[in-house]
Design a protein around this motif. Structure first.
Motif, mmCIF file in Angstrom:
data_model
loop_
_atom_site.group_PDB
_atom_site.id
_atom_site.type_symbol
_atom_site.label_atom_id
_atom_site.label_comp_id
_atom_site.label_asym_id
_atom_site.label_seq_id
_atom_site.Cartn_x
_atom_site.Cartn_y
_atom_site.Cartn_z
ATOM 1 N N MET A 1 0.814 -1.192 0.000
ATOM 2 C CA MET A 1 0.000 0.000 0.000
ATOM 3 C C MET A 1 0.859 1.258 0.000
ATOM 4 N N ALA A 2 2.016 1.202 0.702
ATOM 5 C CA ALA A 2 2.871 2.386 0.770
ATOM 6 C C ALA A 2 4.287 1.964 1.108
ATOM 7 N N SER A 3 5.232 2.826 0.809
ATOM 8 C CA SER A 3 6.634 2.573 1.108
ATOM 9 C C SER A 3 7.260 3.873 1.597
ATOM 10 N N TYR A 4 8.089 3.777 2.641
ATOM 11 C CA TYR A 4 8.718 4.959 3.230
ATOM 12 C C TYR A 4 10.212 4.704 3.396
ATOM 13 N N ASN A 5 11.018 5.674 3.046
ATOM 14 C CA ASN A 5 12.467 5.591 3.217
ATOM 15 C C ASN A 5 12.876 6.315 4.496
ATOM 16 N N PHE A 6 13.634 5.636 5.339
ATOM 17 C CA PHE A 6 14.153 6.210 6.565
ATOM 18 C C PHE A 6 15.650 5.984 6.621
ATOM 19 N N ALA A 7 16.322 6.603 7.546
ATOM 20 C CA ALA A 7 17.763 6.438 7.691
ATOM 21 C C ALA A 7 18.124 4.982 7.973
ATOM 22 N N ASP A 8 17.238 4.258 8.669
ATOM 23 C CA ASP A 8 17.505 2.863 9.020
ATOM 24 C C ASP A 8 17.024 1.876 7.966
ATOM 25 N N TYR A 11 10.592 1.062 4.914
ATOM 26 C CA TYR A 11 9.445 0.431 5.548
ATOM 27 C C TYR A 11 8.308 0.398 4.546
ATOM 28 N N THR A 12 7.637 -0.742 4.456
ATOM 29 C CA THR A 12 6.507 -0.861 3.550
ATOM 30 C C THR A 12 5.272 -1.247 4.339
ATOM 31 N N ILE A 13 4.124 -0.850 3.827
ATOM 32 C CA ILE A 13 2.851 -1.187 4.456
ATOM 33 C C ILE A 13 2.078 -2.065 3.473
ATOM 34 N N TRP A 14 1.673 -3.219 3.957
ATOM 35 C CA TRP A 14 0.939 -4.184 3.150
ATOM 36 C C TRP A 14 -0.422 -4.416 3.783
ATOM 37 N N LYS A 15 -1.402 -4.718 2.971
ATOM 38 C CA LYS A 15 -2.723 -5.076 3.479
ATOM 39 C C LYS A 15 -2.940 -6.558 3.216
ATOM 40 N N ALA A 16 -3.232 -7.293 4.279
ATOM 41 C CA ALA A 16 -3.429 -8.735 4.171
ATOM 42 C C ALA A 16 -4.502 -9.153 5.166
ATOM 43 N N PRO A 17 -5.164 -10.278 4.909
ATOM 44 C CA PRO A 17 -6.211 -10.727 5.843
ATOM 45 C C PRO A 17 -5.663 -11.110 7.213
ATOM 46 N N PHE A 32 11.731 -8.482 2.123
ATOM 47 C CA PHE A 32 10.603 -7.854 2.811
ATOM 48 C C PHE A 32 10.247 -8.555 4.112
ATOM 49 N N LYS A 33 10.739 -9.767 4.305
ATOM 50 C CA LYS A 33 10.345 -10.565 5.462
ATOM 51 C C LYS A 33 11.225 -10.290 6.692
ATOM 52 N N LYS A 34 12.018 -9.266 6.648
ATOM 53 C CA LYS A 34 12.936 -8.965 7.744
ATOM 54 C C LYS A 34 12.203 -8.854 9.078
ATOM 55 N N GLY A 35 11.087 -8.226 9.078
ATOM 56 C CA GLY A 35 10.295 -8.108 10.296
ATOM 57 C C GLY A 35 8.890 -7.668 9.952
ATOM 58 N N ILE A 36 7.931 -8.511 10.218
ATOM 59 C CA ILE A 36 6.535 -8.181 9.929
ATOM 60 C C ILE A 36 5.855 -7.817 11.241
ATOM 61 N N VAL A 37 5.290 -6.633 11.280
ATOM 62 C CA VAL A 37 4.598 -6.146 12.475
ATOM 63 C C VAL A 37 3.177 -5.776 12.079
ATOM 64 N N GLU A 38 2.214 -6.311 12.816
ATOM 65 C CA GLU A 38 0.814 -6.000 12.539
ATOM 66 C C GLU A 38 0.500 -4.579 13.005
ATOM 67 N N VAL A 39 -0.121 -3.829 12.127
ATOM 68 C CA VAL A 39 -0.557 -2.479 12.468
ATOM 69 C C VAL A 39 -2.033 -2.559 12.835
ATOM 70 N N VAL A 40 -2.364 -2.106 14.023
ATOM 71 C CA VAL A 40 -3.747 -2.215 14.475
ATOM 72 C C VAL A 40 -4.489 -0.890 14.457
ATOM 73 N N GLN A 41 -3.784 0.178 14.111
ATOM 74 C CA GLN A 41 -4.457 1.468 14.061
ATOM 75 C C GLN A 41 -3.845 2.309 12.953
#
Length: 63
Positions: A1-8, A11-17, A32-41
């Motif tokens: 859905m989106a991708s952001y570049n940071f100094a570290d 980061y990408t945002i994906w929508k999945a069930p 992309f599988k380095k670390g998947i964190v669920e966004v709840v808000q």
């Protein structure tokens, strides 16, 4: 859905069930599988977020 570049890194945002489905898809893309964190808000809150919050509140109220 989106991708952001940071100094570290990037980061990408994906929508999945669910997280498991996204992990399965990412098996073919280990970068992309380095670390998947669920966004709840998100802001503004999505309908799914509002419904999930009410479900959590009702579940806690029944205990």
């Amino acid at each position: 859905m989106a991708s952001y570049n940071f100094a570290d890194g990037i980061y990408t945002i994906w929508k999945a069930p669910n997280k498991e489905t996204l992990e399965k898809i990412m098996e073919d893309f280990p970068v992309f599988k380095k670390g998947i964190v669920e966004v709840v808000q998100s802001y503004p809150p999505t309908t799914e977020y509002i419904v999930r919050m009410w479900e959590m509140i009702l579940a806690f109220a029944q205990k």
